[in-house]
Design a protein around this motif. Structure first.
Motif, PDB file in Angstrom:
ATOM      1  N   ARG A 148       0.816  -1.222   0.000  1.00 39.78           N
ATOM      2  CA  ARG A 148       0.000   0.000   0.000  1.00 39.78           C
ATOM      3  C   ARG A 148       0.846   1.268   0.000  1.00 39.78           C
ATOM      4  NH1 ARG A 148      -3.110   1.208   4.200  1.00 39.78           N
ATOM      5  NH2 ARG A 148      -1.831   0.123   5.759  1.00 39.78           N
ATOM      6  N   PHE A 149       1.984   1.231   0.677  1.00 38.19           N
ATOM      7  CA  PHE A 149       2.857   2.398   0.799  1.00 38.19           C
ATOM      8  C   PHE A 149       4.124   2.191  -0.035  1.00 38.19           C
ATOM      9  CE2 PHE A 149       1.472   3.952   5.307  1.00 38.19           C
ATOM     10  CZ  PHE A 149       0.153   3.934   4.898  1.00 38.19           C
ATOM     11  N   THR A 150       4.639   3.289  -0.575  1.00 37.08           N
ATOM     12  CA  THR A 150       5.891   3.242  -1.323  1.00 37.08           C
ATOM     13  C   THR A 150       6.790   4.382  -0.879  1.00 37.08           C
ATOM     14  OG1 THR A 150       4.781   2.280  -3.248  1.00 37.08           O
ATOM     15  CG2 THR A 150       6.959   3.238  -3.593  1.00 37.08           C
ATOM     16  N   ILE A 151       7.996   4.048  -0.472  1.00 34.17           N
ATOM     17  CA  ILE A 151       8.961   5.063  -0.059  1.00 34.17           C
ATOM     18  C   ILE A 151       9.928   5.315  -1.213  1.00 34.17           C
ATOM     19  CG2 ILE A 151      10.583   3.383   0.930  1.00 34.17           C
ATOM     20  CD1 ILE A 151      11.192   5.472   3.124  1.00 34.17           C
ATOM     21  N   SER A 152      10.310   6.581  -1.361  1.00 38.50           N
ATOM     22  CA  SER A 152      11.271   6.922  -2.403  1.00 38.50           C
ATOM     23  C   SER A 152      12.105   8.105  -1.946  1.00 38.50           C
ATOM     24  CB  SER A 152      10.560   7.244  -3.723  1.00 38.50           C
ATOM     25  OG  SER A 152       9.675   8.333  -3.565  1.00 38.50           O
ATOM     26  N   LYS A 153      13.291   8.210  -2.541  1.00 41.19           N
ATOM     27  CA  LYS A 153      14.227   9.273  -2.151  1.00 41.19           C
ATOM     28  C   LYS A 153      14.755   9.931  -3.419  1.00 41.19           C
ATOM     29  CE  LYS A 153      17.933   7.810   0.125  1.00 41.19           C
ATOM     30  NZ  LYS A 153      19.265   8.095  -0.349  1.00 41.19           N
ATOM     31  N   ASP A 154      14.679  11.245  -3.469  1.00 40.92           N
ATOM     32  CA  ASP A 154      15.206  12.001  -4.606  1.00 40.92           C
ATOM     33  C   ASP A 154      16.459  12.720  -4.128  1.00 40.92           C
ATOM     34  OD1 ASP A 154      15.807  13.865  -6.608  1.00 40.92           O
ATOM     35  OD2 ASP A 154      13.708  14.086  -7.166  1.00 40.92           O
TER      36      ASP A 154
END
Length: 126
Positions: free
Chosen positions: A68-74
């Motif tokens: 359900r959740f997605t973590i991402s880093k820019d």
């Protein structure tokens, strides 16, 4: 010193979506070397790990949010995000961004993160 500032919280109906963001500033604005994570704390409960992403891009999720959740880093923008879909009532909590310069190796333990934001509230209603 590293500062973290969360944004994007709010109120949403169950089944809806929200996207949280965390802006990093201070001593270094590059998140390239950072392990970062999202934690949450509901009233009367302990703070718990939700999702984390290591400096090499490896991610980890709490069982309650997998799928359900997605973590991402820019790293170019020095920001961390958490896309939250199919929100449930039990997702209601204060959400905190956290960071460390150490490898986290999929850890979702609060003591493994040394830098914290002040939090953003997420409220899911029926």
């Amino acid at each position: 010193q590293v500062q973290l500032m969360e944004s994007g919280g709010g109120s949403v109906q169950a089944g809806g979506s929200l996207r949280l963001s965390c802006a990093v500033s201070g001593y270094t604005t590059s998140t390239y070397w950072m392990g970062m994570g999202w934690f949450r704390q509901a009233p009367g409960k302990e703070r718990e790990g939700v999702a984390a992403i290591d400096s090499d891009g490896t991610t980890s999720y709490a069982d309650s949010v997998k799928g359900r959740f997605t973590i991402s880093k820019d790293n170019a923008k020095s920001t961390l995000s958490l896309q939250m879909n199919s929100l449930k009532l039990e997702d209601t909590a204060m959400y905190y961004c956290a960071a460390t310069y150490s490898r986290i190796r999929k850890s979702l333990v609060t003591s493994d993160f040394g830098y914290w934001g002040l939090g953003t509230q997420v409220t899911v209603s029926s």
